[in-house]
Motif scaffolding. Structure first.
Motif, PDB file in Angstrom:
ATOM      1  N   GLY A  16       0.779  -1.298  -0.206  1.00 58.93           N
ATOM      2  CA  GLY A  16       0.142  -0.204  -0.188  1.00 58.93           C
ATOM      3  C   GLY A  16       0.698   1.238   0.065  1.00 58.93           C
ATOM      4  O   GLY A  16       1.996   1.170  -0.459  1.00 58.93           O
ATOM      5  N   HIS A 195      -2.504   7.037   5.139  1.00 58.40           N
ATOM      6  CA  HIS A 195      -1.946   5.529   5.268  1.00 58.40           C
ATOM      7  C   HIS A 195      -3.030   4.805   4.343  1.00 58.40           C
ATOM      8  O   HIS A 195      -4.343   4.867   4.997  1.00 58.40           O
ATOM      9  N   TRP A 197      -3.226   0.668   3.431  1.00 60.13           N
ATOM     10  CA  TRP A 197      -2.276  -0.560   3.410  1.00 60.13           C
ATOM     11  C   TRP A 197      -3.442  -1.630   3.573  1.00 60.13           C
ATOM     12  O   TRP A 197      -4.103  -1.913   4.237  1.00 60.13           O
TER      13      TRP A 197
END
Ligand code: SLL
Length: 218
Positions: A16, A195, A197
């Motif tokens: 990711g 973020h 992921w």
């Protein structure tokens, strides 16, 4: 190659991206707004080194015993969009705490045949990145492909709202119609870091004897 019958070995990974907003100075007159890192990492719990505590996604464990190389296909307007680069991360543009970024020249791109398997770039938009994972030759495994949608904007923030300052200079967040609620300023959303992921288990079914021996060592 002889395979070990009746055996499946699982290894956890994450793939990711993380990103941070660029400062005005880092934008340096360009339309790029973010620095991002896309990568494939171990999902082990050891913290990733040299990262701000809120950026420790994935583990520091070396996954090169099973992964030989990773390529990342970027949006076609990037220079050399098929990246298979050797050191994008730790020394060069690795994500660091906001405000501490330094301008990083683009690295000459050849092949990412050692960890960290990641690419760091700057840009303004989200797009799909094709991540292709090549396994150790003794595994005799076919490459595995993931598609990751590069994420720069935290949900549910609409980047357009924030791109257009209002007359007062405040972001144009719609306010609730209830006057009491409208009088209470909304907390500004956290735009950085972001973020995204995915956890994945690599599953090696009936591995070759040579690869099985390597897997058992890790
Ligand atoms: C969009 N379909 O419109 C997407 C495309 C492309 C993002 C996003 C910079 C590229 C460069 C960049 O961030 N491109 O400088 O080559 O949102």
């Amino acid at each position: 190659l002889k395979r070990v019958r009746g055996v499946t070995v699982f290894r956890p990974i994450v793939y990711g991206n993380s990103c941070v907003l660029l400062t005005e100075q880092e934008r340096n007159g360009t339309d790029h707004t973010h620095r991002w890192t896309v990568g494939v990492r171990s999902a082990a719990s050891a913290p990733y080194p040299n990262q701000h505590p809120n950026q420790q996604i994935g583990g520091a464990d070396d996954i090169s015993y099973m992964i030989k190389k990773v390529t990342f296909k970027l949006y076609e307007t990037y220079k050399n969009p098929l990246r298979c680069e050797s050191d994008s991360g730790r020394k060069a543009g690795r994500l660091v705490p906001p405000g501490k970024l330094t301008a990083t020249p683009l690295l000459p791109v050849t092949a990412i045949e050692q960890p960290p398997f990641e690419v760091t770039e700057t840009g303004w938009g989200e797009f799909d990145i094709i991540i292709k994972v090549f396994f150790a030759p003794e595994s005799n495994e076919k490459p595995l492909t993931f598609t990751h949608h590069l994420k720069l904007h935290p949900w549910p923030v609409d980047p357009i709202l924030y791109a257009q300052p209002t007359a007062t200079g405040e972001p144009s967040i719609p306010t609730p119609s209830d006057p009491a609620a409208a009088a209470t300023p909304l907390a500004p959303p956290v735009l950085s870091p972001v973020h995204s992921w995915q956890y994945e288990e690599l599953c090696f079914t009936e591995p070759t004897e040579a690869f099985y021996a390597v897997l058992l060592e890790h």
